[in-house]
Design an enzyme around this catalytic site. Structure first.
Site, short mmCIF file in Angstrom:
data_model
loop_
_atom_site.label_atom_id
_atom_site.label_comp_id
_atom_site.label_asym_id
_atom_site.label_seq_id
_atom_site.Cartn_x
_atom_site.Cartn_y
_atom_site.Cartn_z
N GLY A 159 14.67 -15.36 36.52
CA GLY A 159 15.50 -16.45 35.99
C GLY A 159 16.97 -16.07 35.89
O GLY A 159 17.85 -16.86 36.20
N CYS A 160 17.23 -14.85 35.49
CA CYS A 160 18.61 -14.38 35.32
C CYS A 160 19.30 -14.24 36.67
O CYS A 160 20.48 -14.54 36.81
CB CYS A 160 18.64 -13.07 34.55
SG CYS A 160 17.88 -13.22 32.90
N THR A 161 18.54 -13.81 37.67
CA THR A 161 19.09 -13.69 39.02
C THR A 161 19.44 -15.08 39.56
O THR A 161 20.54 -15.29 40.07
CB THR A 161 18.09 -12.96 39.95
OG1 THR A 161 17.85 -11.66 39.41
CG2 THR A 161 18.63 -12.84 41.36
N GLY B 96 22.56 -16.49 37.80
CA GLY B 96 23.77 -15.84 38.30
C GLY B 96 24.13 -16.29 39.70
O GLY B 96 25.30 -16.53 40.01
#
Length: 156
Positions: A46-48, A51
């Site tokens: 999710g964070c990738t 970003g």
């Protein structure tokens, strides 16, 4: 000490360590809008994705006089690797002592596999050119989020 920031309020000045061997100071950013997004962990799915979506919209954010910064508790070294691997054109703030996280009140009790732990609640804050909190998004779902933040930045 957790002061609740509210929309329209001036964000207290803070200094933090960022990628590229930089020291980020909020007050030095006056005159441009700022998106600060908090995410749980470098190089997780999710964070990738989040970003990458900010990365892919960078020229639209720049056209709206808006700088982007990501924040997590990961080390600077982890951030440098994540930033390089994903070609992020923005800096990441390392907040291992959670001082920036606490300023924005994003440390929340979370459940993972039935166990409770304190972690970063995915949240985004839009600060206007005068240093005031213009918008906040808490408990963010990644899909469609960047478009919403961009529209808000463009409306400032």
């Amino acid at each position: 000490m957790s002061t609740k920031l509210s929309v329209g309020q001036a964000v207290p000045d803070f200094t933090a360590t960022a990628t590229g061997d930089q020291t980020f100071t909020l007050s030095a950013e006056r005159g441009k809008n700022l998106v600060i997004y908090f995410y749980p962990k470098d190089s997780t799915p999710g964070c990738t994705t989040e970003g990458q979506e900010f990365r892919d919209a960078i020229s639209a954010f720049e056209a709206a006089n808006t700088r982007i910064l990501g924040v997590s508790r990961d080390s600077l070294r982890s951030h440098e690797n994540f930033k390089a691997k994903q070609s992020f054109p923005f800096d990441l703030i390392s907040d291992p002592d959670e001082s920036v996280c606490r300023l924005f009140d994003v440390i929340k009790l979370k459940k993972l596999y039935g166990k409770e732990h304190l972690g970063i609640e995915r949240s985004t804050f839009l600060i206007d050119a005068d240093g005031r909190l213009a918008r906040e998004w808490r408990g963010v779902k990644v899909k469609g989020h960047v478009e919403e933040v961009l529209a808000a930045a463009q409306s400032l």
